[in-house]
Design a protein around this motif. Structure first.
Motif, PDB file in Angstrom:
ATOM      1  N   LYS A  63       0.955  -1.244  -0.051  1.00 14.05           N
ATOM      2  CA  LYS A  63       0.234  -0.183   0.255  1.00 14.05           C
ATOM      3  C   LYS A  63       1.120   1.082  -0.457  1.00 14.05           C
ATOM      4  N   ILE A  64       1.535   1.176   0.756  1.00 16.15           N
ATOM      5  CA  ILE A  64       3.145   2.489   0.812  1.00 16.15           C
ATOM      6  C   ILE A  64       3.150   2.753  -0.306  1.00 16.15           C
ATOM      7  N   GLU A  65       4.011   1.203  -0.887  1.00 15.63           N
ATOM      8  CA  GLU A  65       4.909   1.869  -2.169  1.00 15.63           C
ATOM      9  C   GLU A  65       3.531   2.685  -3.438  1.00 15.63           C
ATOM     10  N   ALA A  66       2.293   1.513  -3.256  1.00 14.55           N
ATOM     11  CA  ALA A  66       1.084   2.667  -3.948  1.00 14.55           C
ATOM     12  C   ALA A  66       1.366   3.402  -3.960  1.00 14.55           C
ATOM     13  N   ILE A  67       0.923   4.019  -2.850  1.00 14.53           N
ATOM     14  CA  ILE A  67       0.433   5.613  -2.700  1.00 14.53           C
ATOM     15  C   ILE A  67       1.665   6.729  -3.067  1.00 14.53           C
ATOM     16  N   GLU A  68       3.007   5.226  -2.841  1.00 11.78           N
ATOM     17  CA  GLU A  68       4.504   6.631  -3.437  1.00 11.78           C
ATOM     18  C   GLU A  68       4.535   6.348  -4.130  1.00 11.78           C
ATOM     19  N   GLN A  69       3.949   5.943  -5.761  1.00 10.76           N
ATOM     20  CA  GLN A  69       4.006   5.210  -6.828  1.00 10.76           C
ATOM     21  C   GLN A  69       3.258   6.692  -7.290  1.00 10.76           C
ATOM     22  N   GLN A  70       1.963   6.790  -6.497  1.00 12.88           N
ATOM     23  CA  GLN A  70       1.076   7.510  -7.105  1.00 12.88           C
ATOM     24  C   GLN A  70       0.929   9.033  -6.845  1.00 12.88           C
ATOM     25  N   VAL A  71       1.810   9.150  -5.920  1.00 10.77           N
ATOM     26  CA  VAL A  71       2.482  10.745  -6.045  1.00 10.77           C
ATOM     27  C   VAL A  71       3.308  10.921  -7.069  1.00 10.77           C
ATOM     28  N   ARG A  72       4.119  10.267  -7.676  1.00  7.05           N
ATOM     29  CA  ARG A  72       5.139  10.466  -8.286  1.00  7.05           C
ATOM     30  C   ARG A  72       4.445  10.966  -9.908  1.00  7.05           C
ATOM     31  N   LEU A  73       2.878   9.855  -9.926  1.00  5.01           N
ATOM     32  CA  LEU A  73       2.756  10.797 -11.139  1.00  5.01           C
ATOM     33  C   LEU A  73       2.230  11.329 -11.408  1.00  5.01           C
ATOM     34  N   PRO A  74       1.499  12.153 -12.520  1.00  4.21           N
ATOM     35  CA  PRO A  74       1.151  13.209 -13.027  1.00  4.21           C
ATOM     36  C   PRO A  74       0.036  13.293 -13.181  1.00  4.21           C
ATOM     37  N   PRO A  75      -0.521  15.022 -12.769  1.00  6.31           N
ATOM     38  CA  PRO A  75      -0.118  16.149 -12.810  1.00  6.31           C
ATOM     39  C   PRO A  75       0.898  16.034 -11.486  1.00  6.31           C
ATOM     40  N   ASN A  76       2.147  16.731 -11.764  1.00  7.74           N
ATOM     41  CA  ASN A  76       3.011  16.505 -10.774  1.00  7.74           C
ATOM     42  C   ASN A  76       4.693  17.918 -11.085  1.00  7.74           C
ATOM     43  N   ALA A  77       3.604  18.701 -10.358  1.00  6.91           N
ATOM     44  CA  ALA A  77       4.912  20.251 -10.746  1.00  6.91           C
ATOM     45  C   ALA A  77       6.242  20.328 -10.934  1.00  6.91           C
ATOM     46  N   ASP A  78       6.639  18.843 -10.240  1.00  6.09           N
ATOM     47  CA  ASP A  78       7.991  18.710 -10.999  1.00  6.09           C
ATOM     48  C   ASP A  78       8.602  17.445 -11.118  1.00  6.09           C
ATOM     49  N   LEU A  79       7.615  17.864 -12.733  1.00  2.00           N
ATOM     50  CA  LEU A  79       7.999  16.694 -14.393  1.00  2.00           C
ATOM     51  C   LEU A  79       8.101  17.904 -14.872  1.00  2.00           C
ATOM     52  N   ASP A  80       8.784  18.158 -15.825  1.00  2.00           N
ATOM     53  CA  ASP A  80       9.116  18.898 -16.845  1.00  2.00           C
ATOM     54  C   ASP A  80       8.486  18.479 -18.484  1.00  2.00           C
ATOM     55  N   ALA A  81       7.906  19.137 -19.136  1.00  2.00           N
ATOM     56  CA  ALA A  81       7.236  18.388 -20.312  1.00  2.00           C
ATOM     57  C   ALA A  81       7.496  16.638 -20.878  1.00  2.00           C
ATOM     58  N   GLU A  82       8.659  17.221 -21.164  1.00  2.00           N
ATOM     59  CA  GLU A  82       8.649  15.258 -21.821  1.00  2.00           C
ATOM     60  C   GLU A  82       8.896  14.708 -21.371  1.00  2.00           C
ATOM     61  N   SER A  83       9.283  15.275 -19.750  1.00  2.00           N
ATOM     62  CA  SER A  83       9.071  13.778 -18.862  1.00  2.00           C
ATOM     63  C   SER A  83       7.341  13.277 -18.510  1.00  2.00           C
TER      64      SER A  83
END
Length: 223
Positions: A63-83
Motif C-alpha cells: 500500500k505504501i509503495e502504491a501511494i508513493e508511486q501515485q504521488v510521483r505520477l502526473p500531474p506533478n509540478a516536478d515533471l518537465d514537459a517531456e517527463s
C-alpha cells in the motif's frame, strides 16, 4: 411370587464410575475433535500468527509503495514537459498499475477542461460525469474498442509488453512562457524502430501549482 423390598433394603447407587466414565469419554471426544495435542496446537497457532503478521506487513508495504508511486505520477509540478508526456503514456500503457484503473485516473487528472470535455464526447459520457463515472466509461471503452481502426488512441492503452513502445521527441518543446507549451512526440516499435504514431501535445500549466496538463493532442498515425 414377588418379593417386596423396603427402602432400607435397596442398595445405594454409586454414580462415581459412571460420571468418571462420561467425563473420560468427553475428554476423549474433545481430544479427537481437536486432533492435535495442546502443545502442538499452541505451536501451530503461534506459527499462524507469525505468518498472518508477515502477510499484514507485506500488504501494508505494498500500500505504501502504491501511494508513493501515485504521488510521483502526473500531474506533478516536478515533471518537465517531456517527463510529463512519458509518464502519462506509461500510465495509459499500464492502466492497472499500481492500482486498478490508475492510468485512467492519471489521464483525467492530467487533463485541462477542454481535453476532459473532448474525452467525455469521445466515449459518450455526460459532461457532468464524476471521475469514477469517467474511469468506468474509459475502461469499458478501451475493453470494447481495443484495437479499433477508428480509435487510434487505443494503441496507447493496456499494452501487454513490458516495453510497449519507445517514446521520443524529435525536437525540443516550445514553451511560450505564458503557461502553455507545444511538444512533438513519436512512439516507435522497440524492435523494428518503425514509427507507430506522431503526436503534437499542447500543454498548459495548472494554476494551483504549475503542473503540466494536457490541453489537446493532435494524432498522426503512421501504421
Amino acid at each position: 411370587m414377588f418379593t417386596s423390598l423396603t427402602l432400607k433394603e435397596i442398595p445405594e447407587f454409586d454414580e462415581t464410575p459412571y460420571v468418571s466414565g462420561l467425563t473420560n469419554t468427553s475428554r476423549s471426544i474433545d481430544s479427537n475433535i481437536q486432533g492435535i495435542p495442546p502443545k502442538k496446537r499452541y505451536e501451530q497457532s503461534s506459527s499462524f500468527d507469525l505468518e498472518f503478521n508477515e502477510l499484514q506487513n507485506r500488504i501494508q508495504m505494498l500500500k505504501i509503495e502504491a501511494i508513493e508511486q501515485q504521488v510521483r505520477l502526473p500531474p506533478n509540478a516536478d515533471l518537465d514537459a517531456e517527463s510529463f508526456v512519458k509518464a502519462a503514456l506509461l500510465a495509459l500503457a499500464k492502466p492497472d498499475d499500481p492500482l486498478p484503473d490508475a492510468g485512467y485516473r492519471v489521464l483525467l487528472r492530467s487533463s485541462s477542461k477542454r481535453w476532459r470535455e473532448f474525452l467525455c464526447n469521445s466515449i459518450g459520457a455526460p459532461q457532468s460525469s464524476t471521475e469514477n463515472d469517467m474511469v468506468r466509461h474509459l475502461s469499458e471503452s478501451s475493453a470494447h474498442t481495443h484495437p479499433h481502426p477508428q480509435n487510434p488512441y487505443s494503441v496507447l492503452v493496456g499494452v501487454e509488453s513490458d516495453e510497449p513502445y519507445n517514446v521520443g521527441f524529435p525536437s525540443s518543446s516550445i514553451d511560450f512562457k505564458d503557461g502553455s507549451c507545444w511538444l512533438e512526440c513519436q512512439i516507435t516499435n522497440p524492435i523494428t524502430t518503425q514509427i507507430i504514431a506522431s503526436m503534437m501535445w499542447y500543454l498548459e500549466r495548472r494554476v494551483s501549482d504549475g503542473a503540466w496538463l494536457i490541453d489537446w493532442i493532435d494524432w498522426n498515425d503512421h501504421c
